[in-house]
Every structure is written in C-alpha cells, then in structure tokens.
Design a protein around this motif. Structure first.
Motif, mmCIF file in Angstrom:
data_model
loop_
_atom_site.group_PDB
_atom_site.id
_atom_site.type_symbol
_atom_site.label_atom_id
_atom_site.label_comp_id
_atom_site.label_asym_id
_atom_site.label_seq_id
_atom_site.Cartn_x
_atom_site.Cartn_y
_atom_site.Cartn_z
ATOM 1 N N VAL A 27 -7.826 3.680 1.856
ATOM 2 C CA VAL A 27 -6.603 3.281 2.571
ATOM 3 C C VAL A 27 -5.406 4.067 2.042
ATOM 4 O O VAL A 27 -4.585 4.587 2.813
ATOM 5 C CB VAL A 27 -6.332 1.769 2.396
ATOM 6 N N ARG A 28 -5.306 4.180 0.711
ATOM 7 C CA ARG A 28 -4.152 4.884 0.137
ATOM 8 C C ARG A 28 -4.189 6.378 0.433
ATOM 9 O O ARG A 28 -3.143 7.005 0.587
ATOM 10 C CB ARG A 28 -4.083 4.643 -1.363
ATOM 11 N N GLN A 45 0.849 -1.211 0.000
ATOM 12 C CA GLN A 45 0.000 0.000 0.000
ATOM 13 C C GLN A 45 0.878 1.253 0.000
ATOM 14 O O GLN A 45 0.593 2.241 -0.672
ATOM 15 C CB GLN A 45 -0.915 0.030 1.244
ATOM 16 N N THR A 56 -7.683 4.754 -3.264
ATOM 17 C CA THR A 56 -8.666 4.129 -2.382
ATOM 18 C C THR A 56 -8.563 4.805 -1.017
ATOM 19 O O THR A 56 -7.542 5.437 -0.714
ATOM 20 C CB THR A 56 -8.338 2.640 -2.251
#
Ligand code: CTP
Ligand code: MG
Ligand code: K
Length: 180
Positions: free
Chosen positions: A150-151, A5, A148
């Motif tokens: 998370v990113r 990630q 996303t």
C-alpha cells in the motif's frame, strides 16, 4: 487511515526526497564524468557533480538520524505510527536517490536531451526507483516492514506531485534553472 498511510509513506521517503534538493543548493565544481563523452554526447553532463552528490548523500543520512531522534514525539503529535530508519535503509534511500538521478542523466544524454531538458516521469521517478532499489538491497527486512505494498503505491502516486511542487518553488526562488 488514508491520511496515516500518506504521512508514514512521506516520512519514510524523506531521506530520499531531501538529497536532490541539497544537491541543487550545493552543486558546482567538478562533474562526475570529468567531461568525458560517449557517442559525441556527455556521459552525464555538468549537472551531476561530485560535490552535489556527496552533500546530497550525507544530508539524506543525517536527516534519517534526526527523524529517528524526533520519531516518538512526531508519532504523538501526528497520531500516526512512524517507522524508525535502519542504517542500511537510510544509506540506501539517500545514496540510491542520487544514483537514480545520475542514471537518469545518463539516459537523458543517450536520448539526445541536453542538460536541464525535461524527461517527464523519468525526472519525477528516477530517484524513487534508485532509493527504493538500494534500500531494499541494503536493508531487505527493514524495507519490507516499512514499504508495504500500500505504501509503495502511495509513494509512486504522491512523489511526482511533491517533486513538481518542490522544484517549482526552487525555480521561483531562483535556486533552480528549470521548474522540473
Ligand atoms: N546537482 C549536482 N549533483 C548531482 C545532482 C544535482 O551538483 N548529483 C546540482 C547541479 O548543479 C544541477 C542541479 O543540482 O544542475 C539540478 O539538478 P538536476 O535537475 O538533477 O540536473 P540538471 O542540471 O537538470 O541536469 P540533467 O539534465 O542531467 O538532469
Ligand atoms: Mg534538471
Ligand atoms: K533530475
């Protein structure tokens, strides 16, 4: 998982990271505000020039093209799946980074900060907000595939650290007047 990630988030942000540094190296010449003032203070200041902004924007887009060319090889080497940049995404990240930095200088002058004064958090995140904002505007579906939730969190956490390290190095090399 965490590493992949991190790697893909940093990869996706490279066209936003590089313009500021290219502007530092190429800056000089006519300031964008042409010396104009607002309420007795410069609109933007001598640190925001046409040349720095143009060179920074172009370098960011060129970098995105180069990253697209080496993407598959990098995926094999790193063992991580990496996103391809859309044209709108590349332009958004690169031009947006420059615009975010310019907007921050506008804010700095309005809050009485002279050219080069530090403005913690704003200095480290202005170009992130500009880059992500313009990329989302110009290439919405690419943006939601690439960044996303998370990113986005990874980007917001990691960028200030990377920014401080890069600027610290530029300062030590005598390329920049302040380490922020
Ligand atoms: N620079 C430029 N054009 C830009 C951004 C940066 O020419 N759009 C160059 C200038 O030479 C500037 C240097 O890069 O002095 C460092 O950038 P930055 O730290 O953003 O500017 P400061 O000089 O610190 O000015 P400010 O306080 O307005 O941020
Ligand atoms: Mg500065
Ligand atoms: K800045």
């Amino acid at each position: 998982m965490v590493i992949s990630q991190l790697v893909s988030a940093v990869w996706s942000m490279l066209p936003a990271y590089v313009p500021n540094n290219a502007a530092v190296l190429s800056g000089g010449g006519d300031p964008i505000d042409g010396g104009r003032t607002l309420g007795g203070r410069r609109l933007l200041g001598d640190g925001k020039t046409w040349r720095g902004t143009a060179v920074g924007s172009v370098v960011g887009v060129v970098l995105a093209v180069v990253l697209n060319l080496v993407r598959e090889r990098a995926e094999t080497k790193l063992g991580v799946s990496l996103p391809e940049f859309s044209l709108g995404g590349a332009v958004g990240l690169s031009v947006g980074a420059m615009l975010g930095d310019i907007a921050a200088s506008f804010l700095k002058r309005r809050t009485g900060r002279e050219r080069g004064a530090s403005f913690p958090l704003v200095d480290q995140l202005d170009f992130v907000v500009g880059a992500l904002g313009l990329a989302k505007l110009l290439s919405p579906s690419w943006f939601s595939r690439t960044f996303t939730p998370v990113r986005l969190v990874v980007v917001v956490l990691v960028t200030p650290v990377l920014h401080l390290v890069t600027n610290g190095i530029a300062y030590l090399l005598g390329l920049k007047d302040e380490p922020w």
